[in-house]
Design a protein around this motif. Structure first.
Motif, PDB file in Angstrom:
ATOM      1  N   ARG A  74       0.813  -1.222   0.000  1.00  0.00           N
ATOM      2  CA  ARG A  74       0.000   0.000   0.000  1.00  0.00           C
ATOM      3  C   ARG A  74       0.846   1.271   0.000  1.00  0.00           C
ATOM      4  O   ARG A  74       0.449   2.269  -0.599  1.00  0.00           O
ATOM      5  CB  ARG A  74      -0.932   0.010   1.223  1.00  0.00           C
ATOM      6  CG  ARG A  74      -1.935  -1.137   1.218  1.00  0.00           C
ATOM      7  CD  ARG A  74      -3.139  -0.814   2.064  1.00  0.00           C
ATOM      8  NE  ARG A  74      -3.913   0.290   1.522  1.00  0.00           N
ATOM      9  CZ  ARG A  74      -4.941   0.852   2.137  1.00  0.00           C
ATOM     10  NH1 ARG A  74      -5.306   0.411   3.315  1.00  0.00           N
ATOM     11  NH2 ARG A  74      -5.588   1.848   1.587  1.00  0.00           N
TER      12      ARG A  74
ATOM     13  N   ALA B 255       2.221   0.843  -4.406  1.00  0.00           N
ATOM     14  CA  ALA B 255       1.114   1.587  -5.028  1.00  0.00           C
ATOM     15  C   ALA B 255       1.473   3.054  -5.296  1.00  0.00           C
ATOM     16  O   ALA B 255       1.243   3.541  -6.409  1.00  0.00           O
ATOM     17  CB  ALA B 255      -0.148   1.460  -4.175  1.00  0.00           C
ATOM     18  N   PRO B 256       2.046   3.790  -4.343  1.00  0.00           N
ATOM     19  CA  PRO B 256       2.403   5.172  -4.669  1.00  0.00           C
ATOM     20  C   PRO B 256       3.420   5.281  -5.806  1.00  0.00           C
ATOM     21  O   PRO B 256       3.334   6.192  -6.642  1.00  0.00           O
ATOM     22  CB  PRO B 256       2.979   5.699  -3.350  1.00  0.00           C
ATOM     23  CG  PRO B 256       2.333   4.859  -2.290  1.00  0.00           C
ATOM     24  CD  PRO B 256       2.219   3.508  -2.907  1.00  0.00           C
TER      25      PRO B 256
ATOM     26  N   THR C  44      -3.339  11.739  -8.074  1.00  0.00           N
ATOM     27  CA  THR C  44      -3.587  11.283  -6.703  1.00  0.00           C
ATOM     28  C   THR C  44      -2.549  11.927  -5.792  1.00  0.00           C
ATOM     29  O   THR C  44      -1.451  12.276  -6.249  1.00  0.00           O
ATOM     30  CB  THR C  44      -3.442   9.749  -6.610  1.00  0.00           C
ATOM     31  OG1 THR C  44      -2.100   9.391  -6.982  1.00  0.00           O
ATOM     32  CG2 THR C  44      -4.407   9.037  -7.539  1.00  0.00           C
ATOM     33  N   PRO C  45      -2.863  12.084  -4.513  1.00  0.00           N
ATOM     34  CA  PRO C  45      -1.890  12.733  -3.618  1.00  0.00           C
ATOM     35  C   PRO C  45      -0.576  11.963  -3.517  1.00  0.00           C
ATOM     36  O   PRO C  45       0.499  12.557  -3.384  1.00  0.00           O
ATOM     37  CB  PRO C  45      -2.619  12.790  -2.272  1.00  0.00           C
ATOM     38  CG  PRO C  45      -3.756  11.831  -2.383  1.00  0.00           C
ATOM     39  CD  PRO C  45      -4.128  11.764  -3.824  1.00  0.00           C
ATOM     40  N   CYS C  46      -0.630  10.638  -3.613  1.00  0.00           N
ATOM     41  CA  CYS C  46       0.583   9.835  -3.451  1.00  0.00           C
ATOM     42  C   CYS C  46       1.544   9.984  -4.621  1.00  0.00           C
ATOM     43  O   CYS C  46       2.737   9.706  -4.495  1.00  0.00           O
ATOM     44  CB  CYS C  46       0.222   8.362  -3.288  1.00  0.00           C
ATOM     45  SG  CYS C  46      -0.566   7.693  -4.772  1.00  0.00           S
TER      46      CYS C  46
ATOM     47  N   CYS D 280       0.746   6.025   1.075  1.00  0.00           N
ATOM     48  CA  CYS D 280      -0.648   6.033   0.638  1.00  0.00           C
ATOM     49  C   CYS D 280      -1.439   7.017   1.495  1.00  0.00           C
ATOM     50  O   CYS D 280      -1.268   7.063   2.712  1.00  0.00           O
ATOM     51  CB  CYS D 280      -1.238   4.634   0.779  1.00  0.00           C
ATOM     52  SG  CYS D 280      -3.020   4.587   0.453  1.00  0.00           S
ATOM     53  N   TYR D 281      -2.298   7.795   0.834  1.00  0.00           N
ATOM     54  CA  TYR D 281      -3.186   8.732   1.536  1.00  0.00           C
ATOM     55  C   TYR D 281      -4.613   8.191   1.594  1.00  0.00           C
ATOM     56  O   TYR D 281      -5.513   8.907   1.991  1.00  0.00           O
ATOM     57  CB  TYR D 281      -3.164  10.090   0.825  1.00  0.00           C
ATOM     58  CG  TYR D 281      -1.811  10.780   0.868  1.00  0.00           C
ATOM     59  CD1 TYR D 281      -1.566  11.818   1.764  1.00  0.00           C
ATOM     60  CD2 TYR D 281      -0.769  10.392   0.033  1.00  0.00           C
ATOM     61  CE1 TYR D 281      -0.325  12.451   1.818  1.00  0.00           C
ATOM     62  CE2 TYR D 281       0.475  11.014   0.072  1.00  0.00           C
ATOM     63  CZ  TYR D 281       0.684  12.038   0.959  1.00  0.00           C
ATOM     64  OH  TYR D 281       1.918  12.663   1.025  1.00  0.00           O
ATOM     65  N   ASP D 282      -4.787   6.943   1.184  1.00  0.00           N
ATOM     66  CA  ASP D 282      -6.116   6.329   1.107  1.00  0.00           C
ATOM     67  C   ASP D 282      -7.098   7.290   0.439  1.00  0.00           C
ATOM     68  O   ASP D 282      -8.178   7.571   0.954  1.00  0.00           O
ATOM     69  CB  ASP D 282      -6.616   5.912   2.501  1.00  0.00           C
ATOM     70  CG  ASP D 282      -7.774   4.914   2.394  1.00  0.00           C
ATOM     71  OD1 ASP D 282      -7.955   4.320   1.312  1.00  0.00           O
ATOM     72  OD2 ASP D 282      -8.502   4.751   3.382  1.00  0.00           O
ATOM     73  N   CYS D 283      -6.689   7.762  -0.727  1.00  0.00           N
ATOM     74  CA  CYS D 283      -7.425   8.836  -1.393  1.00  0.00           C
ATOM     75  C   CYS D 283      -8.777   8.354  -1.916  1.00  0.00           C
ATOM     76  O   CYS D 283      -9.019   7.156  -2.051  1.00  0.00           O
ATOM     77  CB  CYS D 283      -6.597   9.376  -2.558  1.00  0.00           C
ATOM     78  SG  CYS D 283      -6.464   8.233  -3.955  1.00  0.00           S
TER      79      CYS D 283
ATOM     80  N   ARG E  28      -7.734   7.217  -8.472  1.00  0.00           N
ATOM     81  CA  ARG E  28      -7.192   6.197  -7.555  1.00  0.00           C
ATOM     82  C   ARG E  28      -6.894   4.908  -8.309  1.00  0.00           C
ATOM     83  O   ARG E  28      -7.766   4.375  -9.011  1.00  0.00           O
ATOM     84  CB  ARG E  28      -8.196   5.947  -6.431  1.00  0.00           C
ATOM     85  CG  ARG E  28      -7.800   4.808  -5.498  1.00  0.00           C
ATOM     86  CD  ARG E  28      -8.751   4.698  -4.313  1.00  0.00           C
ATOM     87  NE  ARG E  28      -8.506   3.462  -3.576  1.00  0.00           N
ATOM     88  CZ  ARG E  28      -8.447   3.356  -2.254  1.00  0.00           C
ATOM     89  NH1 ARG E  28      -8.638   4.416  -1.496  1.00  0.00           N
ATOM     90  NH2 ARG E  28      -8.217   2.196  -1.677  1.00  0.00           N
ATOM     91  N   ILE E  29      -5.671   4.420  -8.183  1.00  0.00           N
ATOM     92  CA  ILE E  29      -5.292   3.188  -8.892  1.00  0.00           C
ATOM     93  C   ILE E  29      -5.534   1.949  -8.032  1.00  0.00           C
ATOM     94  O   ILE E  29      -5.405   0.826  -8.526  1.00  0.00           O
ATOM     95  CB  ILE E  29      -3.817   3.222  -9.360  1.00  0.00           C
ATOM     96  CG1 ILE E  29      -2.856   3.254  -8.175  1.00  0.00           C
ATOM     97  CG2 ILE E  29      -3.578   4.380 -10.319  1.00  0.00           C
ATOM     98  CD1 ILE E  29      -1.431   2.892  -8.557  1.00  0.00           C
ATOM     99  N   CYS E  30      -5.812   2.155  -6.760  1.00  0.00           N
ATOM    100  CA  CYS E  30      -5.983   1.014  -5.843  1.00  0.00           C
ATOM    101  C   CYS E  30      -7.472   0.694  -5.718  1.00  0.00           C
ATOM    102  O   CYS E  30      -8.183   1.333  -4.943  1.00  0.00           O
ATOM    103  CB  CYS E  30      -5.402   1.341  -4.478  1.00  0.00           C
ATOM    104  SG  CYS E  30      -3.705   1.941  -4.570  1.00  0.00           S
TER     105      CYS E  30
HETATM  106  S1  SF4 Z   1      -5.270   4.679  -2.430  1.00  0.00           S
HETATM  107 FE1  SF4 Z   1      -4.842   6.632  -3.502  1.00  0.00          FE
HETATM  108  S2  SF4 Z   1      -3.250   7.599  -2.253  1.00  0.00           S
HETATM  109 FE2  SF4 Z   1      -3.262   5.420  -1.690  1.00  0.00          FE
HETATM  110  S3  SF4 Z   1      -1.680   4.528  -3.003  1.00  0.00           S
HETATM  111 FE3  SF4 Z   1      -3.665   4.231  -4.001  1.00  0.00          FE
HETATM  112  S4  SF4 Z   1      -3.848   5.963  -5.409  1.00  0.00           S
HETATM  113 FE4  SF4 Z   1      -2.244   6.465  -3.919  1.00  0.00          FE
END
Ligand code: SF4
Length: 201
Positions: free
Chosen positions: A141, A145-146, A156-158, A165-168, A173-175
């Motif tokens: 995470r 992911a960032p 995204t913020p990351c 991860c900022y849990d955006c 968002r790619i996650c």
């Molecule tokens: S949830 Fe958002 S902030 Fe976190 S790693 Fe994925 S894209 Fe980046």
């Protein structure tokens, strides 16, 4: 790095395991194991660093949406990859206790890791390993992911610093899904190829 413990843990969970000192050796091994077959690739810097697309394309039919031919259709290639005999991907985190973690945006990579192939190969450098499940999850995470978001220029913020991860809730968002392979899927043939080098992220 000593792969003894992770090899034991993965084997106990039903995965085959092979390990190599160098990416070159791992690529040569895979090139001998996969022949005359259809092969799908998940998006993976690790697979790129091993040069596997070029190697395997010499004697297999390889589908990779990262190697889109002129006028090609990425969605069609993902579908063809999903229907291939062999599927190759990496991991975003592997716990030395044997859990394999992946985060995905479109879902083709994690779906294909779980079902639908004669054999699945998970290729990972030593940087993907973490001592525990929680640390492997954290790595997936907050490191993988960032960095992937930054590579993709995601809004995204990351992606700015690729720091954590900022849990955006960003549209970019790619996650979108997280999978944990607690073991090789029932009736599957899954091999983890460990490499004693840093590969991908
Ligand atoms: S949830 Fe958002 S902030 Fe976190 S790693 Fe994925 S894209 Fe980046």
């Amino acid at each position: 790095m000593d792969f003894t413990n992770v090899t034991k843990a993965l084997t106990a969970r039903g995965f085959k395991v092979s390990s190599f000192e160098t990416a070159k050796e791992a690529a040569e091994y895979l090139n001998t194991q996969i022949d005359g077959a259809t092969v799908g690739f998940g998006g993976s810097i690790t697979l790129e660093e091993l040069g596997l697309y070029a190697l395997l394309s010499g004697h297999n039919t390889v589908f990779s949406h990262w190697h889109l031919p002129e006028g090609g259709d990425a969605a069609a290639l993902r579908a063809q990859a999903a229907g291939s005999e062999h599927y190759l991907l990496s991991a975003n985190g592997i716990a030395e206790t044997g859990e394999i973690i992946n985060i995905d945006g479109a879902g083709n990579r994690v779906a294909s890791a779980i079902y639908g192939h004669k054999k699945v190969w998970i290729v990972a450098g030593k940087n993907k390993l973490a001592p525990t499940y929680d640390e492997a999850l954290w790595r997936a995470r907050n490191i993988a992911a960032p960095k992937n978001a930054q590579r993709l220029h995601a809004k995204t913020p990351c992606a700015v610093k690729a720091d954590h991860c900022y849990d955006c809730k960003s549209p970019g968002r790619i996650c979108r899904a997280l999978t944990v392979l607690w073991g090789a899927m029932m009736g599957s043939d899954m091999e983890v190829v460990l490499v004693n080098e840093d590969l991908g992220y």
